[in-house]
Design a protein around this motif. Sequence first.
Motif, PDB file in Angstrom:
ATOM      1  N   LEU A 113      10.720   0.039  -7.095  1.00  9.23           N
ATOM      2  CA  LEU A 113       9.587   0.603  -7.819  1.00  9.23           C
ATOM      3  C   LEU A 113       9.441   2.103  -7.570  1.00  9.23           C
ATOM      4  CD1 LEU A 113       8.915  -2.438  -8.045  1.00  9.23           C
ATOM      5  CD2 LEU A 113       6.510  -1.826  -7.819  1.00  9.23           C
ATOM      6  N   SER A 114       9.843   2.566  -6.393  1.00  9.64           N
ATOM      7  CA  SER A 114       9.585   3.947  -6.006  1.00  9.64           C
ATOM      8  C   SER A 114      10.710   4.906  -6.357  1.00  9.64           C
ATOM      9  CB  SER A 114       9.322   4.005  -4.498  1.00  9.64           C
ATOM     10  OG  SER A 114       8.228   3.189  -4.144  1.00  9.64           O
ATOM     11  N   GLY A 115      11.930   4.433  -6.477  1.00  8.17           N
ATOM     12  CA  GLY A 115      13.021   5.314  -6.840  1.00  8.17           C
ATOM     13  C   GLY A 115      13.866   5.739  -5.659  1.00  8.17           C
ATOM     14  N   ALA A 116      14.949   6.460  -5.959  1.00 12.61           N
ATOM     15  CA  ALA A 116      15.957   6.782  -4.951  1.00 12.61           C
ATOM     16  C   ALA A 116      15.411   7.617  -3.806  1.00 12.61           C
ATOM     17  CB  ALA A 116      17.127   7.511  -5.621  1.00 12.61           C
ATOM     18  N   SER A 117      14.499   8.552  -4.108  1.00 12.44           N
ATOM     19  CA  SER A 117      14.001   9.446  -3.057  1.00 12.44           C
ATOM     20  C   SER A 117      13.221   8.706  -1.985  1.00 12.44           C
ATOM     21  CB  SER A 117      13.121  10.538  -3.673  1.00 12.44           C
ATOM     22  OG  SER A 117      13.884  11.373  -4.520  1.00 12.44           O
ATOM     23  N   SER A 118      12.735   7.524  -2.311  1.00 11.19           N
ATOM     24  CA  SER A 118      11.944   6.765  -1.334  1.00 11.19           C
ATOM     25  C   SER A 118      12.791   6.244  -0.189  1.00 11.19           C
ATOM     26  CB  SER A 118      11.234   5.595  -2.019  1.00 11.19           C
ATOM     27  OG  SER A 118      12.173   4.661  -2.530  1.00 11.19           O
ATOM     28  N   SER A 119      14.117   6.331  -0.310  1.00 13.36           N
ATOM     29  CA  SER A 119      14.991   5.836   0.749  1.00 13.36           C
ATOM     30  C   SER A 119      15.223   6.867   1.851  1.00 13.36           C
ATOM     31  CB  SER A 119      16.340   5.421   0.156  1.00 13.36           C
ATOM     32  OG  SER A 119      17.006   6.540  -0.409  1.00 13.36           O
ATOM     33  N   ARG A 120      14.655   8.057   1.719  1.00 14.76           N
ATOM     34  CA  ARG A 120      14.844   9.072   2.758  1.00 14.76           C
ATOM     35  C   ARG A 120      14.263   8.598   4.088  1.00 14.76           C
ATOM     36  NH1 ARG A 120      11.964  14.102   0.538  1.00 14.76           N
ATOM     37  NH2 ARG A 120      10.715  12.488  -0.471  1.00 14.76           N
ATOM     38  N   SER A 121      15.017   8.783   5.155  1.00 12.56           N
ATOM     39  CA  SER A 121      14.631   8.243   6.456  1.00 12.56           C
ATOM     40  C   SER A 121      13.350   8.866   6.982  1.00 12.56           C
ATOM     41  CB  SER A 121      15.761   8.455   7.463  1.00 12.56           C
ATOM     42  OG  SER A 121      16.012   9.841   7.647  1.00 12.56           O
ATOM     43  N   GLU A 122      13.096  10.152   6.664  1.00 16.88           N
ATOM     44  CA  GLU A 122      11.895  10.788   7.196  1.00 16.88           C
ATOM     45  C   GLU A 122      10.609  10.177   6.648  1.00 16.88           C
ATOM     46  OE1 GLU A 122      13.466  13.640   3.927  1.00 16.88           O
ATOM     47  OE2 GLU A 122      14.250  12.261   5.469  1.00 16.88           O
ATOM     48  N   LEU A 123      10.706   9.478   5.517  1.00 14.07           N
ATOM     49  CA  LEU A 123       9.523   8.820   4.966  1.00 14.07           C
ATOM     50  C   LEU A 123       9.187   7.532   5.715  1.00 14.07           C
ATOM     51  CD1 LEU A 123      10.226   9.248   1.141  1.00 14.07           C
ATOM     52  CD2 LEU A 123       8.648  10.585   2.559  1.00 14.07           C
ATOM     53  N   ALA A 177       0.836  -1.207   0.000  1.00 12.09           N
ATOM     54  CA  ALA A 177       0.000   0.000   0.000  1.00 12.09           C
ATOM     55  C   ALA A 177       0.871   1.259   0.000  1.00 12.09           C
ATOM     56  CB  ALA A 177      -0.928   0.001   1.211  1.00 12.09           C
ATOM     57  N   ALA A 178       1.967   1.228   0.765  1.00  9.75           N
ATOM     58  CA  ALA A 178       2.882   2.371   0.792  1.00  9.75           C
ATOM     59  C   ALA A 178       3.556   2.561  -0.568  1.00  9.75           C
ATOM     60  CB  ALA A 178       3.932   2.168   1.879  1.00  9.75           C
ATOM     61  N   THR A 179       3.870   1.453  -1.228  1.00  8.52           N
ATOM     62  CA  THR A 179       4.443   1.521  -2.570  1.00  8.52           C
ATOM     63  C   THR A 179       3.489   2.216  -3.520  1.00  8.52           C
ATOM     64  OG1 THR A 179       5.624  -0.556  -2.184  1.00  8.52           O
ATOM     65  CG2 THR A 179       5.402   0.169  -4.463  1.00  8.52           C
ATOM     66  N   LYS A 180       2.239   1.801  -3.489  1.00 11.36           N
ATOM     67  CA  LYS A 180       1.234   2.400  -4.368  1.00 11.36           C
ATOM     68  C   LYS A 180       1.090   3.885  -4.091  1.00 11.36           C
ATOM     69  CE  LYS A 180      -3.688   2.099  -5.510  1.00 11.36           C
ATOM     70  NZ  LYS A 180      -4.915   1.294  -5.374  1.00 11.36           N
ATOM     71  N   ASN A 181       1.004   4.245  -2.841  1.00  8.23           N
ATOM     72  CA  ASN A 181       0.834   5.649  -2.475  1.00  8.23           C
ATOM     73  C   ASN A 181       2.016   6.488  -2.954  1.00  8.23           C
ATOM     74  OD1 ASN A 181      -0.466   7.874  -0.829  1.00  8.23           O
ATOM     75  ND2 ASN A 181       1.507   7.718   0.206  1.00  8.23           N
ATOM     76  N   TYR A 182       3.221   5.961  -2.777  1.00  8.26           N
ATOM     77  CA  TYR A 182       4.404   6.728  -3.176  1.00  8.26           C
ATOM     78  C   TYR A 182       4.479   6.846  -4.696  1.00  8.26           C
ATOM     79  CZ  TYR A 182       9.097   8.619  -3.073  1.00  8.26           C
ATOM     80  OH  TYR A 182      10.180   9.448  -3.225  1.00  8.26           O
ATOM     81  N   PHE A 231       9.108  -1.118   6.922  1.00  6.99           N
ATOM     82  CA  PHE A 231       8.431  -2.358   6.529  1.00  6.99           C
ATOM     83  C   PHE A 231       9.440  -3.496   6.399  1.00  6.99           C
ATOM     84  CE2 PHE A 231       5.612   0.991   4.824  1.00  6.99           C
ATOM     85  CZ  PHE A 231       4.458   0.663   5.508  1.00  6.99           C
ATOM     86  N   TRP A 232      10.556  -3.227   5.702  1.00  9.00           N
ATOM     87  CA  TRP A 232      11.571  -4.275   5.568  1.00  9.00           C
ATOM     88  C   TRP A 232      12.174  -4.598   6.919  1.00  9.00           C
ATOM     89  CZ3 TRP A 232      16.596  -5.235   6.746  1.00  9.00           C
ATOM     90  CH2 TRP A 232      17.156  -6.380   6.153  1.00  9.00           C
ATOM     91  N   ARG A 233      12.522  -3.572   7.697  1.00  9.62           N
ATOM     92  CA  ARG A 233      13.133  -3.818   9.000  1.00  9.62           C
ATOM     93  C   ARG A 233      12.195  -4.603   9.910  1.00  9.62           C
ATOM     94  NH1 ARG A 233      13.243   0.158  11.734  1.00  9.62           N
ATOM     95  NH2 ARG A 233      12.568   1.931  10.464  1.00  9.62           N
ATOM     96  N   ASP A 234      10.906  -4.250   9.868  1.00 10.75           N
ATOM     97  CA  ASP A 234       9.949  -4.925  10.737  1.00 10.75           C
ATOM     98  C   ASP A 234       9.779  -6.394  10.361  1.00 10.75           C
ATOM     99  OD1 ASP A 234       9.535  -2.697  12.240  1.00 10.75           O
ATOM    100  OD2 ASP A 234       7.575  -2.201  11.424  1.00 10.75           O
ATOM    101  N   ILE A 235       9.589  -6.661   9.075  1.00  8.03           N
ATOM    102  CA  ILE A 235       9.324  -8.058   8.703  1.00  8.03           C
ATOM    103  C   ILE A 235      10.602  -8.892   8.768  1.00  8.03           C
ATOM    104  CG2 ILE A 235       9.658  -7.857   6.196  1.00  8.03           C
ATOM    105  CD1 ILE A 235       7.062  -9.626   6.021  1.00  8.03           C
ATOM    106  N   ARG A 236      11.765  -8.269   8.519  1.00  9.47           N
ATOM    107  CA  ARG A 236      13.011  -9.019   8.663  1.00  9.47           C
ATOM    108  C   ARG A 236      13.215  -9.412  10.117  1.00  9.47           C
ATOM    109  NH1 ARG A 236      15.853 -12.381   5.974  1.00  9.47           N
ATOM    110  NH2 ARG A 236      14.641 -13.440   7.591  1.00  9.47           N
ATOM    111  N   THR A 237      12.932  -8.480  11.017  1.00  7.66           N
ATOM    112  CA  THR A 237      13.095  -8.767  12.445  1.00  7.66           C
ATOM    113  C   THR A 237      12.062  -9.779  12.921  1.00  7.66           C
ATOM    114  OG1 THR A 237      13.968  -6.539  12.820  1.00  7.66           O
ATOM    115  CG2 THR A 237      13.135  -7.729  14.741  1.00  7.66           C
TER     116      THR A 237
END
Length: 754
Positions: free
Chosen positions: A701-711, A609-614, A716-722
């Motif tokens: 899918l979202s691009g480089a700007s999606s890696s900004r920490s404030e977003l 859902a976050a991917t779609k929104n972004y 999601f990755w950290r949570d499901i990996r943990t």
Amino acid sequence: MTTIDATSTSVDGNSVTDIETGGENFTPESTLDRWIAESSGFQVAPAQESAFAAELREAGLVTTLGLLAPVDFGAAVQFVRRIAVVSLGVAADAADLVEAVAYVDKFGTSDQIAQVEQATAAGRPVGVAIRTADPAGLGQDDVVAASRVRSKWKSHLIVVPVDAPGGARSTALVSIVDGAVPVAGTVVEKESLLVGSRVRSGVELVLWSAALLGGVEQVVNAAAVVAREHGKPWSGRTYERVIDDPYVIVRFGRLRAEFHAVDRLLRDTVAGSDADHVAAAELLYSAASQLVTLVYTELPELVGAGAENSDELWAAATTLRRAALRKSVAWVESIAGQSLLKADADTGSVQPTPVVAESGIPVLRSHEEAVAVARALADRLAVDAVARDHDRRHGFAELQDLARTGLLGLTVPTEFGGSGASIATVIEVVRIIATADGSIAQILQPHFGALDVIDLTGTPDQKRYFFAEALGGARFGNATGELGTKAAGDIRTRLIHSPDGGFKVDGNKAYATGSYSADWVPVSVRDPAGNRASAVVSRTAEGVEIVDDWSGFGQRTTASGSARFTGVRIFEHHVIATWRAGEGSHLMGATANLVHGAVNVGIAAGALAATKNYVLTKARPSKDLPIESVVEDPHVVRRYGLLAARLAVAESGLARAADLVDAAGVDQTPASISAATIAAAETEALGSEIGLEIASELFALSGASSSRSELGLDRFWRDIRTHSLHDHMIWKYHQSGDALLSGAYYFGNRRTLY
């Protein structure tokens, strides 16, 4: 008027009868059962295929499918799926018949519907032309040609797709005289045209997915037989049988988990909407095609080197792989991605009003009430989820909101004033909450686990007291794990008799998820006799210290830190004799795995859902691409469609496992409990795997700007990996593969051979 020119169909007139002659004791169902039982486990040879088709036709297959298609499309789909276990070729013909009948029933005139009903009632099949051969479609001269008819049966009516003027899609229903193929110049009135095209595509995708799943079932089961009876271990291995090789076992388990989930997705797709729901059908077809590719890729290592029948097995897998090429899965996924990457419309549905108990906290009496409340809570949690994760801030206020919803009392039995909700309801609630905040969703696991323990092993007075607490909004944490033991799950903490009555407990615990703000903390202990027990203590009791020293990079706000107990007094009636549950021949382990699986799947859904929104609101296309929006990027839309299909697989696998656990709760036999246990293990592992894939691909899918920490998209990755590290996922697949190959039963982690 329209001229139809259809080329000849491939029909074996000597082996396929024209009119069916079914009898009371000679039905398609009984004929199919016999062929499945008598088959060698592989797809039938071409010579047998004609005999198989002939027997089904003589038993009334065309009439059966012709009547089922418009009345019970789901039953017709399942019939096609079962036929594919024996022959993909015959299943394809049956699928074409169902597709044609369903399409005419939805868009045909009353006369056309009557034509189809009369033909199928008499055992005369309806065929489908692959496409319009004339690219001009219905041009100025109203001439169109059908490339060829797919079915090998003698079709008496043919559904032909055509292009009408202005780009509209239409369909002609062509009548065939005495089974002959129409010659060029055959005239059809324009009134014979139907409308619509995407609808038909959805029906076709569902039916062909069903056929592929039947083929997968046949190949995987045949591979299991070959491995079990003829498989030889790879050189250098110490195993006497290939089915004892842990790597082979896990591979079988992985295939089995995927198959079960996609098979359930087929049922969900048919039951959840009309047969013309194209987006769902596209996701299903993607899932089925990807499963076929997985089977084809994994097959060589499943049976071992030099196994007998390996050539036949490989031929069956090759036939299945070729069948999956009927449509381009990449283009289907692309179309799905395009349709899904749109703003969601507000359904405006009316939510049910829960009953409010004397405490002011509602008792949620139905699945619909619980789901509505969970969605409202998820909306509330989503507002500050990124900030809570960023600041590693425990959600005190949010958990108080949770306590007021009535969700904490979901599993309290009705005889104690609760709703006695099904596991399916509980799992859906956890999944919904996890889409917004995986940490708070995980905190529900020890709570519901504690209530399960009390329900299974508590005394009537203990149940009455603690269930009333849950209905009043009290939440249970946990103090189970210990560090420094030989194996995870070992318990050194002991109850000691107190001179003034009751017990005292001293000990240190780790991973006390949710206990930091819980009302009650169940502490796993050994009683004075050495038996396992759970001492339920108040979080505010003297000597209880819960420390939020959890430093994991994901699930940051679960407060899964340390718990220290120093001379804590325990009342005797607060000690739950968990040893009474036995050694795992119950559903507690399955339920716990399911809740963890729901957290995984929910986080995956939140990531998508976050991917779609972004993508819709922030992502920008590369300056080198001649497009205005990322949504026009073919690789983005195709990959999004694929990920949506993977999520649908995970969600259906979760729903299947929940239903099996609920069923086993009613019919508590070793077989039902083991099946539920294995299904829960499968869905926990599969949800973890798919969730990690989605949460990782989010950034591609979202691009480089999606890696900004404030977003906070990385949460999601950290949570499901943990969270996925909570259990050893590879052993979840191992259980499933071992059950298939050896017939082992599993109760929790206990393996039993009957």
